[in-house]
Enzyme design. Structure first.
Site, PDB file in Angstrom:
ATOM      1  N   ASN A  84       0.804  -1.353   0.089  1.00 39.87           N
ATOM      2  CA  ASN A  84       0.069   0.047   0.102  1.00 39.87           C
ATOM      3  C   ASN A  84       0.817   1.283   0.098  1.00 39.87           C
ATOM      4  O   ASN A  84       0.369   2.319  -0.682  1.00 39.87           O
ATOM      5  CB  ASN A  84      -1.015   0.053   1.131  1.00 39.87           C
ATOM      6  CG  ASN A  84      -1.688   1.484   1.252  1.00 39.87           C
ATOM      7  OD1 ASN A  84      -2.394   1.917   0.910  1.00 39.87           O
ATOM      8  ND2 ASN A  84      -0.967   2.155   2.603  1.00 39.87           N
ATOM      9  N   TYR A 150       4.594   9.144 -11.100  1.00 37.37           N
ATOM     10  CA  TYR A 150       3.599   8.342 -10.305  1.00 37.37           C
ATOM     11  C   TYR A 150       2.533   7.344 -11.423  1.00 37.37           C
ATOM     12  O   TYR A 150       2.559   6.090 -10.957  1.00 37.37           O
ATOM     13  CB  TYR A 150       2.532   9.172  -9.695  1.00 37.37           C
ATOM     14  CG  TYR A 150       1.404   8.598  -9.059  1.00 37.37           C
ATOM     15  CD1 TYR A 150       1.614   8.066  -7.687  1.00 37.37           C
ATOM     16  CD2 TYR A 150      -0.155   8.631  -9.187  1.00 37.37           C
ATOM     17  CE1 TYR A 150       0.681   7.506  -6.926  1.00 37.37           C
ATOM     18  CE2 TYR A 150      -0.737   8.112  -8.463  1.00 37.37           C
ATOM     19  CZ  TYR A 150      -0.758   7.555  -7.257  1.00 37.37           C
ATOM     20  OH  TYR A 150      -1.721   6.996  -6.470  1.00 37.37           O
ATOM     21  N   LYS A 154       2.562   3.436 -11.238  1.00 36.33           N
ATOM     22  CA  LYS A 154       1.466   2.515 -10.984  1.00 36.33           C
ATOM     23  C   LYS A 154       1.384   1.392 -11.924  1.00 36.33           C
ATOM     24  O   LYS A 154       0.796   0.320 -11.874  1.00 36.33           O
ATOM     25  CB  LYS A 154       0.172   3.337 -10.674  1.00 36.33           C
ATOM     26  CG  LYS A 154       0.372   4.143  -9.372  1.00 36.33           C
ATOM     27  CD  LYS A 154       0.426   3.128  -8.100  1.00 36.33           C
ATOM     28  CE  LYS A 154       0.368   3.978  -6.897  1.00 36.33           C
ATOM     29  NZ  LYS A 154       0.529   3.038  -5.659  1.00 36.33           N
ATOM     30  N   THR A 184      -7.473  11.236   1.570  1.00 34.01           N
ATOM     31  CA  THR A 184      -5.974  11.005   2.462  1.00 34.01           C
ATOM     32  C   THR A 184      -5.141  12.242   2.317  1.00 34.01           C
ATOM     33  O   THR A 184      -5.603  13.388   1.519  1.00 34.01           O
ATOM     34  CB  THR A 184      -5.305   9.592   1.933  1.00 34.01           C
ATOM     35  OG1 THR A 184      -5.074  10.107   0.401  1.00 34.01           O
ATOM     36  CG2 THR A 184      -6.425   8.488   1.939  1.00 34.01           C
TER      37      THR A 184
END
Length: 243
Positions: A84, A150, A154, A184
């Site tokens: 995670n 990013y 991913k 978040t």
């Protein structure tokens, strides 16, 4: 016995996942830069925490070669590995990206999950089953300007899951799962980014203003149910919102 190894367990989605697993009575080995004292107090018999910066390859190598990981795995019948922990930085076009931040994000977002997955698979004994869940992102499937690192990291997780599935190891199931847009600290960081570095910033502001962000607790519980379902691993790449 079901046991879980979870990275980035002390905040955000990771905390939601940890709370769900622990609430169901499953022991958790949490790896994160910070220790969550309240979680430890609430679930002391079930929770082990390791303060480690997984963006430092030497720290991961040193810890994973020690006894704690093997001892935790020892009596599990079903082992869950949830990769995670992740970073969204650096944000910006190629010329604005800090090389050290690139290396740190690739280490945390890609190298650590791959290393942990391989290490845990190597430690399995006869009769033990492993389920690996990479927390991926829709950004790995639909590129965004300013998110070169990013998105690429991913996408790497998605491809890793697809190839591991093709390997066909009978006691290993894997999925790279996009969990949706969650309320978040990472989302707050995105909204605070200069629009010159991230042109799609307004989309995430609008989602927040519309109340479209899901809570880490709700998403964590949904993700754990997905991970424990009989059909886990049928799809190597999936989206939690479609389940």
């Amino acid at each position: 016995m079901i046991k879980a190894i979870l990275t980035g367990h002390s905040k955000g989605l990771g905390l939601g996942i940890a709370q769900s697993l622990l609430g169901k009575g499953h022991p958790v080995l949490g790896l994160a830069r910070s220790i969550h004292d309240e979680l430890q107090h609430q679930f002391a018999p079930l929770l082990q925490q390791v303060a480690i910066d997984l963006s430092e390859n030497s720290a991961l190598e040193h810890w994973s070669s020690g006894p704690q990981l093997q001892e935790f795995i020892e009596n599990a019948t079903l082992l869950l590995l949830i990769n995670n922990a992740g970073l969204v930085t650096p944000i910006g076009p190629l010329h604005a990206q800090n090389p050290l931040e690139i290396a740190r994000s690739v280490q945390l977002n890609v190298t650590a999950p791959m290393v942990l997955s391989a290490k845990v698979a190597q430690l399995l004994k006869n009769g033990q089953q492993l389920r690996v869940l990479h927390v991926s992102s829709g950004a790995g499937r639909s590129p965004y300007p300013g998110w070169g690192v990013y998105c690429a990291t991913k996408a790497a997780l998605d491809t890793h899951a697809q190839t591991v599935k093709l390997d066909g190891q009978a006691n290993v199931r894997i999925c790279s799962l996009a969990p949706g847009v969650i309320d978040t600290g990472m989302q707050a960081q995105i909204r605070a980014t200069d629009v010159k570095l991230f042109p799609n910033k307004q989309r995430f502001i609008d989602l927040n203003n519309a109340g479209a962000l899901t809570s880490p607790q709700h998403t964590g519980d949904h993700l754990v149910n997905y991970l424990l379902a009989p059909g886990f691993g049928q799809r190597a790449v999936d989206d939690l919102r479609s389940n």
